[in-house]
Write a protein that holds these residues in place. Structure first.
Motif, mmCIF file in Angstrom:
data_model
loop_
_atom_site.group_PDB
_atom_site.id
_atom_site.type_symbol
_atom_site.label_atom_id
_atom_site.label_comp_id
_atom_site.label_asym_id
_atom_site.label_seq_id
_atom_site.Cartn_x
_atom_site.Cartn_y
_atom_site.Cartn_z
ATOM 1 N N ILE A 44 0.852 -1.183 0.000
ATOM 2 C CA ILE A 44 0.000 0.000 0.000
ATOM 3 C C ILE A 44 0.892 1.239 0.000
ATOM 4 C CG2 ILE A 44 -1.968 1.128 1.064
ATOM 5 C CD1 ILE A 44 -2.431 -1.821 0.278
ATOM 6 N N PRO A 45 0.801 2.077 -1.028
ATOM 7 C CA PRO A 45 1.656 3.267 -1.089
ATOM 8 C C PRO A 45 1.259 4.311 -0.049
ATOM 9 C CG PRO A 45 0.076 3.287 -2.887
ATOM 10 C CD PRO A 45 -0.079 1.960 -2.212
ATOM 11 N N ALA A 46 2.198 5.187 0.273
ATOM 12 C CA ALA A 46 1.964 6.299 1.209
ATOM 13 C C ALA A 46 1.358 5.810 2.516
ATOM 14 C CB ALA A 46 1.072 7.361 0.559
ATOM 15 N N THR A 47 1.846 4.669 2.988
ATOM 16 C CA THR A 47 1.276 4.024 4.173
ATOM 17 C C THR A 47 2.395 3.558 5.090
ATOM 18 O OG1 THR A 47 -0.728 3.305 3.029
ATOM 19 C CG2 THR A 47 -0.060 2.021 4.947
ATOM 20 N N GLY A 48 2.221 3.842 6.380
ATOM 21 C CA GLY A 48 3.186 3.393 7.370
ATOM 22 C C GLY A 48 2.651 2.206 8.155
ATOM 23 N N HIS A 49 3.004 2.142 9.442
ATOM 24 C CA HIS A 49 2.640 0.996 10.277
ATOM 25 C C HIS A 49 1.289 1.186 10.958
ATOM 26 C CE1 HIS A 49 3.975 -2.800 11.897
ATOM 27 N NE2 HIS A 49 3.788 -2.409 13.151
ATOM 28 N N SER A 59 -8.242 4.088 6.664
ATOM 29 C CA SER A 59 -7.096 4.058 5.758
ATOM 30 C C SER A 59 -7.343 3.194 4.522
ATOM 31 C CB SER A 59 -5.857 3.530 6.484
ATOM 32 O OG SER A 59 -5.990 2.143 6.753
ATOM 33 N N ALA A 60 -6.556 3.463 3.482
ATOM 34 C CA ALA A 60 -6.589 2.640 2.277
ATOM 35 C C ALA A 60 -6.135 1.214 2.581
ATOM 36 C CB ALA A 60 -5.701 3.266 1.196
ATOM 37 N N ALA A 61 -5.185 1.079 3.499
ATOM 38 C CA ALA A 61 -4.709 -0.256 3.869
ATOM 39 C C ALA A 61 -5.824 -1.071 4.496
ATOM 40 C CB ALA A 61 -3.527 -0.137 4.831
ATOM 41 N N TRP A 62 -6.615 -0.455 5.363
ATOM 42 C CA TRP A 62 -7.693 -1.197 6.001
ATOM 43 C C TRP A 62 -8.809 -1.517 5.006
ATOM 44 C CZ3 TRP A 62 -8.238 -4.539 9.439
ATOM 45 C CH2 TRP A 62 -9.494 -4.888 9.936
ATOM 46 N N ALA A 63 -9.074 -0.627 4.080
ATOM 47 C CA ALA A 63 -10.056 -0.922 3.037
ATOM 48 C C ALA A 63 -9.633 -2.146 2.241
ATOM 49 C CB ALA A 63 -10.233 0.287 2.119
ATOM 50 N N GLU A 64 -8.342 -2.243 1.927
ATOM 51 C CA GLU A 64 -7.834 -3.405 1.222
ATOM 52 C C GLU A 64 -7.951 -4.655 2.084
ATOM 53 O OE1 GLU A 64 -5.713 -5.681 -1.812
ATOM 54 O OE2 GLU A 64 -7.211 -4.098 -1.672
ATOM 55 N N THR A 65 -7.661 -4.530 3.370
ATOM 56 C CA THR A 65 -7.767 -5.674 4.268
ATOM 57 C C THR A 65 -9.198 -6.175 4.358
ATOM 58 O OG1 THR A 65 -5.850 -4.967 5.557
ATOM 59 C CG2 THR A 65 -7.402 -6.445 6.645
ATOM 60 N N LYS A 66 -10.148 -5.272 4.436
ATOM 61 C CA LYS A 66 -11.550 -5.698 4.476
ATOM 62 C C LYS A 66 -11.949 -6.408 3.186
ATOM 63 C CE LYS A 66 -13.753 -1.910 5.752
ATOM 64 N NZ LYS A 66 -14.933 -1.123 6.190
ATOM 65 N N ARG A 67 -11.431 -5.947 2.078
ATOM 66 C CA ARG A 67 -11.701 -6.631 0.811
ATOM 67 C C ARG A 67 -11.152 -8.051 0.850
ATOM 68 N NH1 ARG A 67 -9.459 -8.171 -3.778
ATOM 69 N NH2 ARG A 67 -7.360 -7.481 -3.183
ATOM 70 N N LEU A 68 -9.964 -8.206 1.394
ATOM 71 C CA LEU A 68 -9.342 -9.523 1.480
ATOM 72 C C LEU A 68 -10.093 -10.436 2.446
ATOM 73 C CD1 LEU A 68 -5.629 -8.329 1.559
ATOM 74 C CD2 LEU A 68 -6.820 -9.393 -0.371
ATOM 75 N N ILE A 69 -10.565 -9.886 3.548
ATOM 76 C CA ILE A 69 -11.346 -10.675 4.500
ATOM 77 C C ILE A 69 -12.629 -11.175 3.846
ATOM 78 C CG2 ILE A 69 -12.686 -10.570 6.642
ATOM 79 C CD1 ILE A 69 -10.552 -8.583 7.694
ATOM 80 N N ALA A 70 -13.322 -10.285 3.140
ATOM 81 C CA ALA A 70 -14.563 -10.675 2.466
ATOM 82 C C ALA A 70 -14.304 -11.766 1.437
ATOM 83 C CB ALA A 70 -15.215 -9.459 1.818
ATOM 84 N N ALA A 71 -13.198 -11.618 0.692
ATOM 85 C CA ALA A 71 -12.853 -12.615 -0.325
ATOM 86 C C ALA A 71 -12.510 -13.952 0.327
ATOM 87 C CB ALA A 71 -11.674 -12.115 -1.165
ATOM 88 N N ALA A 72 -11.851 -13.916 1.477
ATOM 89 C CA ALA A 72 -11.501 -15.152 2.170
ATOM 90 C C ALA A 72 -12.741 -15.909 2.628
ATOM 91 C CB ALA A 72 -10.596 -14.843 3.361
ATOM 92 N N PHE A 73 -13.738 -15.190 3.123
ATOM 93 C CA PHE A 73 -14.963 -15.858 3.546
ATOM 94 C C PHE A 73 -15.788 -16.363 2.355
ATOM 95 C CE2 PHE A 73 -14.403 -13.609 7.682
ATOM 96 C CZ PHE A 73 -14.537 -14.723 8.507
#
Length: 277
Positions: free
Chosen positions: A247-252, A260-274
């Motif tokens: 994720i660009p322009a993103t720290g820890h 954050s954009a990172a968390w939006a991506e994580t939620k997408r991944l969680i939904a895809a995993a389920f």
């Protein structure tokens, strides 16, 4: 804020949401789980959440994940947010920190009926040191037979999302530029044991035979980016299904900030995993 990156005060100064229940799995005050329950009768899909903090209770506890836990609750997920004794607490280190994480996770099955939890597909999400522990929890069936951490029926994890994790403890111990320092690793793995990494460091347990997503900030100043790329290479070479999401322009801190954009991506991944077959 410092520059364009979030700091820990930016995260924790905001109003704190509350969990729906707290469950003890041992006598220590850190041996607890917060359960976040969505509306409805269920059965609820379960996200197993593991906080970071360099494996040290004095650095962080499960409350650091409150904001993303509340966000997932709003999306219809039950969140099983575990705590554990860090290496700086009596009973922590090896084997206590690992045993706590394992026991806390296994409690999902114990309480599933009471809280209407769907245990058929559990997705683990861990941040920083919690990324290591989330991957390690998925690797429990791969533990050496003589390891004191091995149990008969470990919780089955279907998918892991590691947020800025440190899965390779040997690499972490050899990297003074990691934000946790190197001394903490010796306490975590039980320095002085014969080969202390064989049942603690995730690369030693590959292949996990569990799909994995690694979400990392390109500007992370706490966890060197190579820790993601090196683990990705090792896990992929072992035959595991692993994807690295940079994720660009993103720290820890952004990795656990719900806006954050990172968390939006994580939620997408969680939904895809389920949704995976």
């Amino acid at each position: 804020m410092t520059g364009d990156l979030l700091t820990w005060p930016d995260l924790v100064k905001r109003p704190r949401p509350a969990a729906d229940a707290t469950i003890a799995y041992g006598p220590d005050q850190m041996q607890k789980v917060d359960l976040w329950l969505p509306a409805g009768k269920g059965p609820h899909p379960v996200v197993l959440m593991v906080h970071g903090g360099c494996w040290q209770t004095s650095v962080a506890d499960r409350s650091l994940m409150d904001w993303i836990a509340a966000d997932l609750r709003g999306e219809g997920y039950a969140v099983w947010n575990i705590d554990y004794r860090g290496v700086d607490r009596a009973g922590g280190g090896y084997p206590g920190t690992f045993a706590d994480a394992a026991k806390a996770s296994d409690q999902i099955a114990v309480h599933a009926r009471k809280y209407h939890l769907d245990t058929r597909r559990i997705v683990a999400v861990g941040h920083s040191a919690g990324g290591h522990l989330a991957l390690w929890l998925a690797a429990r069936p791969r533990l050496p037979k003589d390891s004191p951490l091995r149990t008969r029926r470990p919780l089955k994890i279907a998918h892991v999302v590691s947020l800025g994790g440190l899965p390779d403890l040997e690499a972490t111990a050899a990297s003074p530029d990691n934000g946790c320092g190197i001394e903490v690793v010796a306490k975590l793995v039980g320095a002085g044991r014969d080969d202390p990494y064989r049942d603690t460091s995730v690369p030693r347990l590959l292949p996990l035979k569990v799909p994995q997503d690694l979400v990392n900030g390109r500007e992370d100043r706490i966890i060197p980016y190579r820790m993601a790329t090196d683990y990705f290479a090792a896990a992929t070479a072992s035959g595991d299904r692993v994807q690295l999401h940079t994720i660009p322009a993103t720290g820890h801190v952004e990795l656990v900030a719900p806006e954050s954009a990172a968390w939006a991506e994580t939620k997408r991944l969680i939904a895809a995993a389920f949704a995976a077959p």
